[in-house]
Motif scaffolding. Structure first.
Motif, PDB file in Angstrom:
ATOM      1  N   ARG A  62     -16.224  27.034   3.350  1.00  0.00           N
ATOM      2  CA  ARG A  62     -15.544  25.737   3.268  1.00  0.00           C
ATOM      3  C   ARG A  62     -15.024  25.367   4.643  1.00  0.00           C
ATOM      4  N   PHE A  63     -14.537  24.141   4.750  1.00  0.00           N
ATOM      5  CA  PHE A  63     -13.881  23.704   5.978  1.00  0.00           C
ATOM      6  C   PHE A  63     -12.858  22.646   5.619  1.00  0.00           C
ATOM      7  N   TRP A  64     -12.019  22.287   6.574  1.00  0.00           N
ATOM      8  CA  TRP A  64     -10.913  21.358   6.333  1.00  0.00           C
ATOM      9  C   TRP A  64     -10.820  20.341   7.461  1.00  0.00           C
ATOM     10  N   ILE A  65     -10.253  19.190   7.121  1.00  0.00           N
ATOM     11  CA  ILE A  65      -9.824  18.218   8.114  1.00  0.00           C
ATOM     12  C   ILE A  65      -8.334  18.033   7.884  1.00  0.00           C
ATOM     13  N   ILE A  66      -7.558  18.280   8.921  1.00  0.00           N
ATOM     14  CA  ILE A  66      -6.101  18.246   8.813  1.00  0.00           C
ATOM     15  C   ILE A  66      -5.619  16.803   8.677  1.00  0.00           C
ATOM     16  N   ARG A  67      -4.767  16.584   7.704  1.00  0.00           N
ATOM     17  CA  ARG A  67      -4.106  15.281   7.551  1.00  0.00           C
ATOM     18  C   ARG A  67      -2.714  15.343   8.168  1.00  0.00           C
ATOM     19  N   THR A  68      -1.949  16.404   7.852  1.00  0.00           N
ATOM     20  CA  THR A  68      -0.641  16.622   8.470  1.00  0.00           C
ATOM     21  C   THR A  68      -0.449  18.112   8.692  1.00  0.00           C
ATOM     22  N   GLY A  69       0.356  18.447   9.697  1.00  0.00           N
ATOM     23  CA  GLY A  69       0.655  19.847   9.974  1.00  0.00           C
ATOM     24  C   GLY A  69      -0.159  20.399  11.128  1.00  0.00           C
ATOM     25  N   THR A  70       0.009  21.701  11.347  1.00  0.00           N
ATOM     26  CA  THR A  70      -0.634  22.377  12.472  1.00  0.00           C
ATOM     27  C   THR A  70      -1.273  23.682  12.010  1.00  0.00           C
ATOM     28  N   VAL A  71      -2.481  23.920  12.481  1.00  0.00           N
ATOM     29  CA  VAL A  71      -3.210  25.164  12.226  1.00  0.00           C
ATOM     30  C   VAL A  71      -3.557  25.773  13.569  1.00  0.00           C
ATOM     31  N   THR A  72      -3.318  27.082  13.714  1.00  0.00           N
ATOM     32  CA  THR A  72      -3.742  27.760  14.943  1.00  0.00           C
ATOM     33  C   THR A  72      -5.016  28.547  14.677  1.00  0.00           C
ATOM     34  N   LEU A  73      -5.846  28.606  15.695  1.00  0.00           N
ATOM     35  CA  LEU A  73      -7.045  29.443  15.672  1.00  0.00           C
ATOM     36  C   LEU A  73      -6.757  30.676  16.500  1.00  0.00           C
ATOM     37  N   ASP A  74      -7.194  31.836  15.994  1.00  0.00           N
ATOM     38  CA  ASP A  74      -6.949  33.074  16.721  1.00  0.00           C
ATOM     39  C   ASP A  74      -8.186  33.945  16.746  1.00  0.00           C
ATOM     40  N   LEU A  75      -8.162  34.901  17.646  1.00  0.00           N
ATOM     41  CA  LEU A  75      -9.285  35.803  17.869  1.00  0.00           C
ATOM     42  C   LEU A  75      -8.755  37.221  17.964  1.00  0.00           C
ATOM     43  N   ARG A  76      -9.371  38.128  17.220  1.00  0.00           N
ATOM     44  CA  ARG A  76      -8.977  39.537  17.302  1.00  0.00           C
ATOM     45  C   ARG A  76      -9.376  40.087  18.663  1.00  0.00           C
ATOM     46  N   VAL A  77      -8.443  40.819  19.256  1.00  0.00           N
ATOM     47  CA  VAL A  77      -8.698  41.475  20.529  1.00  0.00           C
ATOM     48  C   VAL A  77      -8.408  42.959  20.311  1.00  0.00           C
ATOM     49  N   PRO A  78      -9.413  43.831  20.442  1.00  0.00           N
ATOM     50  CA  PRO A  78      -9.201  45.256  20.180  1.00  0.00           C
ATOM     51  C   PRO A  78      -8.019  45.819  20.972  1.00  0.00           C
ATOM     52  N   GLY A  79      -7.153  46.539  20.276  1.00  0.00           N
ATOM     53  CA  GLY A  79      -6.017  47.179  20.922  1.00  0.00           C
ATOM     54  C   GLY A  79      -4.857  46.244  21.215  1.00  0.00           C
ATOM     55  N   ARG A  80      -4.955  45.001  20.802  1.00  0.00           N
ATOM     56  CA  ARG A  80      -3.902  44.008  21.068  1.00  0.00           C
ATOM     57  C   ARG A  80      -3.698  43.140  19.829  1.00  0.00           C
ATOM     58  N   ARG A  81      -2.636  42.349  19.875  1.00  0.00           N
ATOM     59  CA  ARG A  81      -2.428  41.358  18.823  1.00  0.00           C
ATOM     60  C   ARG A  81      -3.497  40.282  18.933  1.00  0.00           C
ATOM     61  N   ALA A  82      -3.740  39.608  17.829  1.00  0.00           N
ATOM     62  CA  ALA A  82      -4.702  38.496  17.861  1.00  0.00           C
ATOM     63  C   ALA A  82      -4.230  37.459  18.876  1.00  0.00           C
ATOM     64  N   ALA A  83      -5.149  36.934  19.639  1.00  0.00           N
ATOM     65  CA  ALA A  83      -4.835  35.920  20.648  1.00  0.00           C
ATOM     66  C   ALA A  83      -4.980  34.535  20.025  1.00  0.00           C
ATOM     67  N   VAL A  84      -3.931  33.724  20.129  1.00  0.00           N
ATOM     68  CA  VAL A  84      -4.016  32.339  19.671  1.00  0.00           C
ATOM     69  C   VAL A  84      -4.835  31.567  20.701  1.00  0.00           C
ATOM     70  N   ILE A  85      -5.879  30.929  20.214  1.00  0.00           N
ATOM     71  CA  ILE A  85      -6.822  30.224  21.079  1.00  0.00           C
ATOM     72  C   ILE A  85      -6.481  28.748  21.206  1.00  0.00           C
ATOM     73  N   GLU A  86      -6.109  28.134  20.087  1.00  0.00           N
ATOM     74  CA  GLU A  86      -5.910  26.689  20.091  1.00  0.00           C
ATOM     75  C   GLU A  86      -5.068  26.292  18.892  1.00  0.00           C
ATOM     76  N   SER A  87      -4.330  25.204  19.030  1.00  0.00           N
ATOM     77  CA  SER A  87      -3.590  24.608  17.915  1.00  0.00           C
ATOM     78  C   SER A  87      -4.258  23.296  17.547  1.00  0.00           C
ATOM     79  N   LEU A  88      -4.446  23.088  16.255  1.00  0.00           N
ATOM     80  CA  LEU A  88      -5.116  21.890  15.758  1.00  0.00           C
ATOM     81  C   LEU A  88      -4.154  21.053  14.944  1.00  0.00           C
ATOM     82  N   GLY A  89      -4.330  19.737  14.995  1.00  0.00           N
ATOM     83  CA  GLY A  89      -3.469  18.831  14.253  1.00  0.00           C
ATOM     84  C   GLY A  89      -4.248  17.722  13.580  1.00  0.00           C
TER      85      GLY A  89
END
Length: 152
Positions: free
Chosen positions: A43-70
Motif C-alpha cells: 500500500r501507499f499513502w498521500i498525507i493530508r495532515t501531519g508529518t511522517v519521517t522516513l528512516d533507514l537502518r544503519v548496522p550498529g547504529r540507530r535508524a537514520a532519519v532521512i526525510e520528513s514528509l508533509g
C-alpha cells in the motif's frame, strides 16, 4: 517537497481523480510505524495532515532519519517496483490523516490503462529518485568524514 512529487502537480486531473476515487481515508496515531524496511510493500499513502519521517537502518547504529514528509506528499514508492519490499521505514511523527491506496489495485489500473500506468510510474519514479538522493545526502551528512557538502 518539490512540485513534481506532489499528487496535484504530478498527475493530470483525470488520472488524479481516478486515483483518489479508490482512496481510503485513514488516521494514524503519533509514533505508529507505517512500514519497516524489507517488509512487503502492499500500500501507499498521500498525507493530508501531519508529518511522517522516513528512516533507514544503519548496522550498529540507530535508524537514520532521512526525510520528513508533509501535506500532499507520497509515503511509499516500493509498492510499484518488484520485489515490492520497502526500501526505507516510515513513522508518524504527529497524528496523521492520509489517503491510503491498495498497491495491487493501482497496479491493476495501470495495466488496464497504459496511459494511467505511465503517469503513475513517472510520478512515483520521480519521488523514488528524489528520495534516493536525499538518502545519500543525509547519510553523508551523518557518517561522512566531512559531510556531503550539499544541503537539500
Amino acid at each position: 517537497m518539490t512540485s513534481t512529487t506532489t499528487l496535484t502537480a504530478a498527475l493530470p486531473a483525470g488520472h488524479r481523480e481516478r486515483l483518489t476515487r479508490i482512496a481510503r481515508e485513514v488516521s494514524v496515531d503519533e509514533g505508529t510505524r507505517l512500514f519497516d524496511e524489507g517488509r512487503r510493500a502492499d500500500r501507499f499513502w498521500i498525507i493530508r495532515t501531519g508529518t511522517v519521517t522516513l528512516d533507514l537502518r544503519v548496522p550498529g547504529r540507530r535508524a537514520a532519519v532521512i526525510e520528513s514528509l508533509g501535506h500532499g506528499e507520497l509515503v511509499g514508492w516500493s509498492w510499484l517496483f518488484p520485489p515490492h519490499r520497502w526500501h526505507l521505514g516510515a513513522e508518524a511523527m504527529s497524528p496523521v490523516r492520509a489517503w491510503e491506496f491498495d498497491a495491487d489495485t493501482v497496479r491493476a489500473m495501470g495495466a488496464q490503462d497504459p496511459e494511467f500506468g505511465r503517469a503513475v510510474a513517472h510520478w512515483v519514479g520521480n519521488v523514488a529518485a528524489r528520495r534516493l538522493h536525499a538518502t545519500r545526502v543525509r547519510l553523508l551528512d551523518l557518517y561522512g568524514p566531512c559531510g556531503s557538502g550539499s544541503r537539500l
